[in-house]
Design a protein around this motif. Structure first.
Motif, PDB file in Angstrom:
ATOM      1  N   SER A 234      14.958  -7.483  17.510  1.00 30.79           N
ATOM      2  CA  SER A 234      13.953  -6.957  18.888  1.00 30.79           C
ATOM      3  C   SER A 234      12.985  -5.863  18.222  1.00 30.79           C
ATOM      4  N   LEU A 235      12.193  -6.048  19.573  1.00 31.00           N
ATOM      5  CA  LEU A 235      10.703  -6.195  19.604  1.00 31.00           C
ATOM      6  C   LEU A 235      11.022  -4.320  19.506  1.00 31.00           C
ATOM      7  N   HIS A 236      11.953  -3.804  19.532  1.00 32.15           N
ATOM      8  CA  HIS A 236      11.613  -2.863  18.866  1.00 32.15           C
ATOM      9  C   HIS A 236      12.134  -2.493  17.460  1.00 32.15           C
ATOM     10  N   ILE A 237      12.747  -2.924  17.242  1.00 28.62           N
ATOM     11  CA  ILE A 237      12.906  -3.281  15.518  1.00 28.62           C
ATOM     12  C   ILE A 237      11.210  -3.705  15.044  1.00 28.62           C
ATOM     13  N   ARG A 238      10.844  -4.645  15.369  1.00 25.36           N
ATOM     14  CA  ARG A 238       9.584  -5.245  14.985  1.00 25.36           C
ATOM     15  C   ARG A 238       8.777  -4.225  15.479  1.00 25.36           C
ATOM     16  N   LYS A 239       8.726  -3.528  16.555  1.00 22.23           N
ATOM     17  CA  LYS A 239       7.606  -1.860  16.473  1.00 22.23           C
ATOM     18  C   LYS A 239       7.715  -1.494  15.295  1.00 22.23           C
ATOM     19  N   GLU A 240       8.947  -1.178  14.855  1.00 22.12           N
ATOM     20  CA  GLU A 240       9.076   0.298  13.923  1.00 22.12           C
ATOM     21  C   GLU A 240       9.180  -0.408  12.518  1.00 22.12           C
ATOM     22  N   LEU A 241       8.697  -1.592  11.803  1.00 22.14           N
ATOM     23  CA  LEU A 241       8.525  -1.995  10.960  1.00 22.14           C
ATOM     24  C   LEU A 241       6.831  -1.603  10.833  1.00 22.14           C
ATOM     25  N   ILE A 242       6.306  -2.787  12.568  1.00 24.53           N
ATOM     26  CA  ILE A 242       4.532  -2.611  11.728  1.00 24.53           C
ATOM     27  C   ILE A 242       4.241  -0.848  12.035  1.00 24.53           C
ATOM     28  N   ASN A 243       4.677   0.130  12.569  1.00 20.21           N
ATOM     29  CA  ASN A 243       4.458   1.486  12.627  1.00 20.21           C
ATOM     30  C   ASN A 243       4.218   1.564  11.169  1.00 20.21           C
ATOM     31  N   ILE A 244       5.286   1.684  10.246  1.00 23.37           N
ATOM     32  CA  ILE A 244       5.142   1.616   8.760  1.00 23.37           C
ATOM     33  C   ILE A 244       4.074   1.013   8.337  1.00 23.37           C
ATOM     34  N   LEU A 245       3.669  -0.220   8.476  1.00 25.28           N
ATOM     35  CA  LEU A 245       3.491  -1.208   8.143  1.00 25.28           C
ATOM     36  C   LEU A 245       1.770  -0.791   8.038  1.00 25.28           C
ATOM     37  N   GLU A 246       0.811  -0.200   9.536  1.00 26.92           N
ATOM     38  CA  GLU A 246       0.566   0.301  10.050  1.00 26.92           C
ATOM     39  C   GLU A 246      -0.222   1.593   8.823  1.00 26.92           C
ATOM     40  N   GLU A 247       0.529   2.139   8.786  1.00 25.36           N
ATOM     41  CA  GLU A 247       0.331   3.442   7.296  1.00 25.36           C
ATOM     42  C   GLU A 247       0.033   3.042   6.119  1.00 25.36           C
ATOM     43  N   ILE A 248       0.452   1.567   5.931  1.00 24.49           N
ATOM     44  CA  ILE A 248       0.415   1.085   4.312  1.00 24.49           C
ATOM     45  C   ILE A 248      -1.001   1.057   4.569  1.00 24.49           C
ATOM     46  N   GLU A 249      -1.248   0.008   5.570  1.00 24.79           N
ATOM     47  CA  GLU A 249      -2.600  -0.350   5.436  1.00 24.79           C
ATOM     48  C   GLU A 249      -3.919   0.534   5.696  1.00 24.79           C
ATOM     49  N   THR A 250      -3.808   2.125   6.223  1.00 26.01           N
ATOM     50  CA  THR A 250      -4.456   3.041   6.409  1.00 26.01           C
ATOM     51  C   THR A 250      -4.354   3.433   4.447  1.00 26.01           C
ATOM     52  N   PHE A 251      -3.388   3.469   4.050  1.00 23.64           N
ATOM     53  CA  PHE A 251      -3.284   3.877   2.487  1.00 23.64           C
ATOM     54  C   PHE A 251      -4.029   3.428   1.790  1.00 23.64           C
ATOM     55  N   TYR A 252      -4.220   1.474   1.847  1.00 25.97           N
ATOM     56  CA  TYR A 252      -4.904   0.339   1.225  1.00 25.97           C
ATOM     57  C   TYR A 252      -6.157   0.461   2.128  1.00 25.97           C
ATOM     58  N   TRP A 253      -6.658   0.557   2.578  1.00 24.91           N
ATOM     59  CA  TRP A 253      -8.185   0.845   3.239  1.00 24.91           C
ATOM     60  C   TRP A 253      -8.850   2.379   2.157  1.00 24.91           C
ATOM     61  N   ASP A 254      -8.345   3.499   2.839  1.00 21.47           N
ATOM     62  CA  ASP A 254      -8.286   4.477   1.673  1.00 21.47           C
ATOM     63  C   ASP A 254      -8.976   4.766   0.443  1.00 21.47           C
ATOM     64  N   SER A 255      -8.028   4.332  -0.258  1.00 22.91           N
ATOM     65  CA  SER A 255      -7.651   4.097  -1.562  1.00 22.91           C
ATOM     66  C   SER A 255      -9.216   2.605  -2.473  1.00 22.91           C
ATOM     67  N   MET A 256      -8.266   2.417  -1.178  1.00 27.17           N
ATOM     68  CA  MET A 256     -10.255   1.292  -2.325  1.00 27.17           C
ATOM     69  C   MET A 256     -11.605   1.549  -1.737  1.00 27.17           C
ATOM     70  N   LYS A 257     -11.226   2.960  -1.066  1.00 25.12           N
ATOM     71  CA  LYS A 257     -13.192   3.109  -0.412  1.00 25.12           C
ATOM     72  C   LYS A 257     -12.695   4.485  -1.792  1.00 25.12           C
ATOM     73  N   ALA A 258     -11.818   5.087  -2.187  1.00 29.37           N
ATOM     74  CA  ALA A 258     -11.911   5.689  -2.876  1.00 29.37           C
ATOM     75  C   ALA A 258     -12.295   5.526  -4.672  1.00 29.37           C
ATOM     76  N   TYR A 259     -11.151   3.950  -4.707  1.00 30.96           N
ATOM     77  CA  TYR A 259     -11.654   3.298  -5.550  1.00 30.96           C
ATOM     78  C   TYR A 259     -13.110   2.682  -6.512  1.00 30.96           C
ATOM     79  N   TYR A 260     -13.618   1.972  -4.380  1.00 27.89           N
ATOM     80  CA  TYR A 260     -16.139   2.641  -5.140  1.00 27.89           C
ATOM     81  C   TYR A 260     -16.497   3.425  -5.070  1.00 27.89           C
ATOM     82  N   THR A 261     -16.696   4.253  -4.452  1.00 30.23           N
ATOM     83  CA  THR A 261     -16.948   5.638  -4.252  1.00 30.23           C
ATOM     84  C   THR A 261     -16.607   6.256  -5.742  1.00 30.23           C
ATOM     85  N   LYS A 262     -15.776   5.795  -5.992  1.00 29.28           N
ATOM     86  CA  LYS A 262     -15.618   7.343  -7.563  1.00 29.28           C
ATOM     87  C   LYS A 262     -15.066   8.157  -7.397  1.00 29.28           C
ATOM     88  N   ASP A 263     -14.091   8.649  -5.726  1.00 30.21           N
ATOM     89  CA  ASP A 263     -13.696   9.741  -5.421  1.00 30.21           C
ATOM     90  C   ASP A 263     -12.467  10.126  -6.063  1.00 30.21           C
TER      91      ASP A 263
END
Length: 317
Positions: A234-263
């Protein structure tokens, strides 16, 4: 084997160090020849033999394809590419199918192009100036492609774009071969490599680890795209999975930022996300255990989370 040489004073303003005779013979050096001396970040002097202009260097290698399967042929082509052979000559009769698959292998290697082909040979030429490529440039390309794959993954259930994600994963794999080649070239011929690549061995290993980690993330995103496209939910189940994926996406973005800036401080803060995101995946796993493909998707998510955490560790370790 490590050898020691005594420094000899020469005149009033110079010192002289003798060269091992075996090394001079190996490199065809004699009286009056020039050697290149450069200093690396470890305060070490690197001695190398000046070569001709990179663009004129075209080392050749021949590969006999007779009685070899595609896997063996691919390994030999990739090996030649990584070792910076400028011209790769394949000789031997191949079936029409093997010829086409071999062409795909060559096209899958950056700047390697087929320049000649007939009934029993195929010649590929490298058009890349490896000395102008930097580790960070390759890594950023891998990162950019992986980011686009994650963005597309969020829409894979809306559109049939799983094949696009699979194709982009191949691009990431291509970059991995290139970074291996660049690292080997830099270690073998530091005087010809890009000055930004002349870093300590510790930094080389750090970059290599992050590159493999990003490749692993891309692989998991590719696998997840396949499962998402097959999942009937269902769309509801897919939305639950996408919500976690969006948090993972932010985690990746921020981690690469920390890597590039040596933060380091940011990397330490982000390290807490591994546990919290993994717990969310486990909780949703209990809820969706009976939905086909959902558990596999969540396990892929956890693998991505672990890989992202590893990038942060490279910042503070």
């Amino acid at each position: 084997m490590e050898k020691f040489r005594k420094i000899i004073k020469f005149g009033t303003s110079s010192f002289v160090l003798s060269l091992p005779i075996d090394w001079t013979k190996k490199n065809n050096l004699g009286k009056g020849d020039l050697v290149s001396i450069s200093e690396n970040v470890n305060n070490e002097l690197v001695l190398s033999v000046p070569s001709k202009d990179r663009s004129t260097q075209r080392r050749e290698i021949g590969i006999n394809t007779e009685n070899k399967d595609l896997t063996r042929i691919k390994r030999e082509i990739v090996s030649a590419y990584i070792n910076s052979y400028g011209i790769i000559k394949l000789r031997g009769k191949l079936s029409e199918n093997l010829v086409e698959e071999t062409k795909k292998i060559i096209k899958g290697l950056t700047a390697l192009e087929i320049v000649e082909q007939n009934h029993d040979s195929l010649i590929a030429k490298d058009f890349l100036d490896i000395g102008e490529i930097t580790f960070q440039e390759i890594l950023r390309k891998m990162d950019t492609i992986t980011r686009s794959m994650i963005i597309d993954l969020k829409n894979v259930s809306k559109e049939n774009i799983s094949q696009i994600i699979i194709d982009r994963d191949e691009e990431v794999n291509r970059m991995v071969y290139l970074i291996i080649r660049t690292m080997k070239f830099t270690l073998d011929t530091p005087s010809l490599s890009h000055k930004e690549n002349r870093v300590s061995m510790g930094n080389v290993l750090n970059i290599w680890d992050v590159a493999l980690t990003v490749e692993g993330i891309a692989d998991d995103v590719k696998r997840t795209a396949r499962e998402f496209s097959r999942m009937k939910a269902s769309l509801h189940i897919r939305k639950e999975l996408i919500n976690i994926l969006e948090e993972i996406e932010t985690f990746y973005w921020d981690s690469m930022k920390a890597y590039y800036t040596k933060d380091v401080e940011l990397a330490f803060k982000l390290s807490l996300n591994k546990s919290s995101l993994s717990k969310k995946c486990n909780g949703l796993h209990e809820e969706l255990w009976n939905i086909k493909y959902a558990p596999v998707i969540l396990e892929n998510f956890k693998s991505i989370i672990s890989s992202i955490h590893n990038i942060g560790r490279r910042v503070y370790s």
